[in-house]
Enzyme design. Structure first.
Site, PDB file in Angstrom:
ATOM      1  N   GLY A  46       3.778   0.750  -2.968  1.00 18.28           N
ATOM      2  CA  GLY A  46       3.230  -0.233  -2.040  1.00 18.28           C
ATOM      3  C   GLY A  46       3.058  -1.572  -2.729  1.00 18.28           C
ATOM      4  O   GLY A  46       2.912  -1.641  -3.954  1.00 18.28           O
ATOM      5  N   GLN A  51      -0.075  -9.978  -4.108  1.00 16.63           N
ATOM      6  CA  GLN A  51       0.374  -9.510  -5.429  1.00 16.63           C
ATOM      7  C   GLN A  51       1.611 -10.261  -5.895  1.00 16.63           C
ATOM      8  O   GLN A  51       2.010 -10.133  -7.061  1.00 16.63           O
ATOM      9  CB  GLN A  51       0.697  -8.014  -5.382  1.00 16.63           C
ATOM     10  CG  GLN A  51      -0.520  -7.114  -5.279  1.00 16.63           C
ATOM     11  CD  GLN A  51      -0.117  -5.657  -5.308  1.00 16.63           C
ATOM     12  OE1 GLN A  51       0.296  -5.100  -4.305  1.00 16.63           O
ATOM     13  NE2 GLN A  51      -0.203  -5.041  -6.476  1.00 16.63           N
ATOM     14  N   CYS A  93      -1.887   0.985  -9.547  1.00 21.72           N
ATOM     15  CA  CYS A  93      -1.568  -0.255  -8.836  1.00 21.72           C
ATOM     16  C   CYS A  93      -0.584  -1.065  -9.671  1.00 21.72           C
ATOM     17  O   CYS A  93      -0.727  -1.145 -10.894  1.00 21.72           O
ATOM     18  CB  CYS A  93      -2.855  -1.049  -8.632  1.00 21.72           C
ATOM     19  SG  CYS A  93      -2.618  -2.618  -7.808  1.00 21.72           S
ATOM     20  N   LEU A  94       0.394  -1.693  -9.010  1.00 20.68           N
ATOM     21  CA  LEU A  94       1.380  -2.501  -9.739  1.00 20.68           C
ATOM     22  C   LEU A  94       0.737  -3.708 -10.425  1.00 20.68           C
ATOM     23  O   LEU A  94       1.290  -4.244 -11.386  1.00 20.68           O
ATOM     24  CB  LEU A  94       2.477  -2.987  -8.778  1.00 20.68           C
ATOM     25  CG  LEU A  94       3.470  -1.925  -8.280  1.00 20.68           C
ATOM     26  CD1 LEU A  94       4.430  -2.543  -7.280  1.00 20.68           C
ATOM     27  CD2 LEU A  94       4.230  -1.290  -9.426  1.00 20.68           C
ATOM     28  N   HIS A 135      -5.017   1.399   0.404  1.00 23.32           N
ATOM     29  CA  HIS A 135      -4.929   0.620  -0.846  1.00 23.32           C
ATOM     30  C   HIS A 135      -4.370  -0.788  -0.556  1.00 23.32           C
ATOM     31  O   HIS A 135      -4.890  -1.788  -1.045  1.00 23.32           O
ATOM     32  CB  HIS A 135      -4.031   1.386  -1.829  1.00 23.32           C
ATOM     33  CG  HIS A 135      -3.803   0.717  -3.152  1.00 23.32           C
ATOM     34  ND1 HIS A 135      -4.267   1.239  -4.338  1.00 23.32           N
ATOM     35  CD2 HIS A 135      -3.144  -0.427  -3.485  1.00 23.32           C
ATOM     36  CE1 HIS A 135      -3.910   0.437  -5.335  1.00 23.32           C
ATOM     37  NE2 HIS A 135      -3.214  -0.571  -4.848  1.00 23.32           N
ATOM     38  N   GLU A 136      -3.311  -0.844   0.273  1.00 19.89           N
ATOM     39  CA  GLU A 136      -2.686  -2.148   0.555  1.00 19.89           C
ATOM     40  C   GLU A 136      -3.577  -3.026   1.428  1.00 19.89           C
ATOM     41  O   GLU A 136      -3.641  -4.241   1.238  1.00 19.89           O
ATOM     42  CB  GLU A 136      -1.308  -1.973   1.201  1.00 19.89           C
ATOM     43  CG  GLU A 136      -0.276  -1.248   0.345  1.00 19.89           C
ATOM     44  CD  GLU A 136      -0.232  -1.706  -1.102  1.00 19.89           C
ATOM     45  OE1 GLU A 136      -0.412  -2.913  -1.367  1.00 19.89           O
ATOM     46  OE2 GLU A 136      -0.048  -0.841  -1.990  1.00 19.89           O
ATOM     47  N   HIS A 139      -5.989  -4.684  -0.697  1.00 21.63           N
ATOM     48  CA  HIS A 139      -5.391  -5.861  -1.354  1.00 21.63           C
ATOM     49  C   HIS A 139      -5.464  -7.079  -0.444  1.00 21.63           C
ATOM     50  O   HIS A 139      -5.842  -8.166  -0.881  1.00 21.63           O
ATOM     51  CB  HIS A 139      -3.908  -5.620  -1.669  1.00 21.63           C
ATOM     52  CG  HIS A 139      -3.657  -5.003  -3.004  1.00 21.63           C
ATOM     53  ND1 HIS A 139      -4.065  -5.574  -4.177  1.00 21.63           N
ATOM     54  CD2 HIS A 139      -3.010  -3.851  -3.361  1.00 21.63           C
ATOM     55  CE1 HIS A 139      -3.692  -4.814  -5.201  1.00 21.63           C
ATOM     56  NE2 HIS A 139      -3.044  -3.753  -4.735  1.00 21.63           N
TER      57      HIS A 139
HETATM   58 CO    CO Z   1      -2.144  -2.142  -5.672  1.00 22.66          CO
END
Ligand code: CO
Length: 177
Positions: A46, A51, A93-94, A135-136, A139
């Site tokens: 995701g 991000q 998380c990225l 999660h997204e 963000h």
């Molecule tokens: Co993330």
């Protein structure tokens, strides 16, 4: 090595809530396509707009990773309207590479979402997909998964997070670490 365009933990843009997408939006499909490309390249499931330095409420998800259109989920102005149950699972998380932690989230959710034309669509999800969507959406609200930990856990991981933030800052300036 080509530097990832993904904004890392410690960067304030991850803390800025994104703004609603206005329709019609001719750039939307292109934005979504590039977000998927970055996400697949970095091996994530995701990715949210803030991000990658964008400011609108858009996120992409593919929990299967097969890069088939059927598995791709695009979130546009998503809002959770129902949630059910609770389970704890390891999450990453990225924007926080090399870090993961258990996070408690709803098991089943119903989300009000929009398509490219601004038409409302309802998305129902459970398990890992429901987790990824939550999660997204976090963000897009300027929230990270580490914010969801208990105070004790937050205290425990704080030194590690500070260290990672310093490391990411160095990396983003192109200094080898
Ligand atoms: Co993330």
């Amino acid at each position: 090595m080509v530097k990832s365009p993904i904004v890392r933990f410690g960067n304030s843009s991850l803390r800025h809530p994104c703004v609603e997408v206005q329709f019609p939006n001719p750039d939307l499909k292109q934005i979504v396509m590039s977000m998927f490309l970055i996400m697949y390249k970095d091996g994530g499931v995701g990715l949210a707009a803030n991000q990658v330095g964008l400011t609108e409420r858009v996120a992409v998800i593919d929990t299967v990773g097969a890069e088939k259109d059927d598995d791709k989920l695009v979130l546009i102005n998503p809002v959770i309207i129902e949630s059910e149950g609770e389970e704890t699972m390891i999450e990453g998380c990225l924007s926080l590479p090399d870090f993961s932690h258990e996070v408690k989230r709803a098991i089943k959710i119903k989300v009000k979402n929009f398509d490219y034309d601004g038409k409302e669509v309802i998305v129902e999800a459970s398990g890992f997909l429901a987790r990824a969507i939550q999660h997204e959406i976090d963000h897009l609200n300027g929230k990270l998964f580490v914010d969801r930990l208990s105070n004790v856990d937050k205290m425990m991981i704080d030194p590690k997070l500070k260290k990672l933030a310093r490391l990411y800052k160095k990396e983003s300036k192109g200094i080898p670490v």
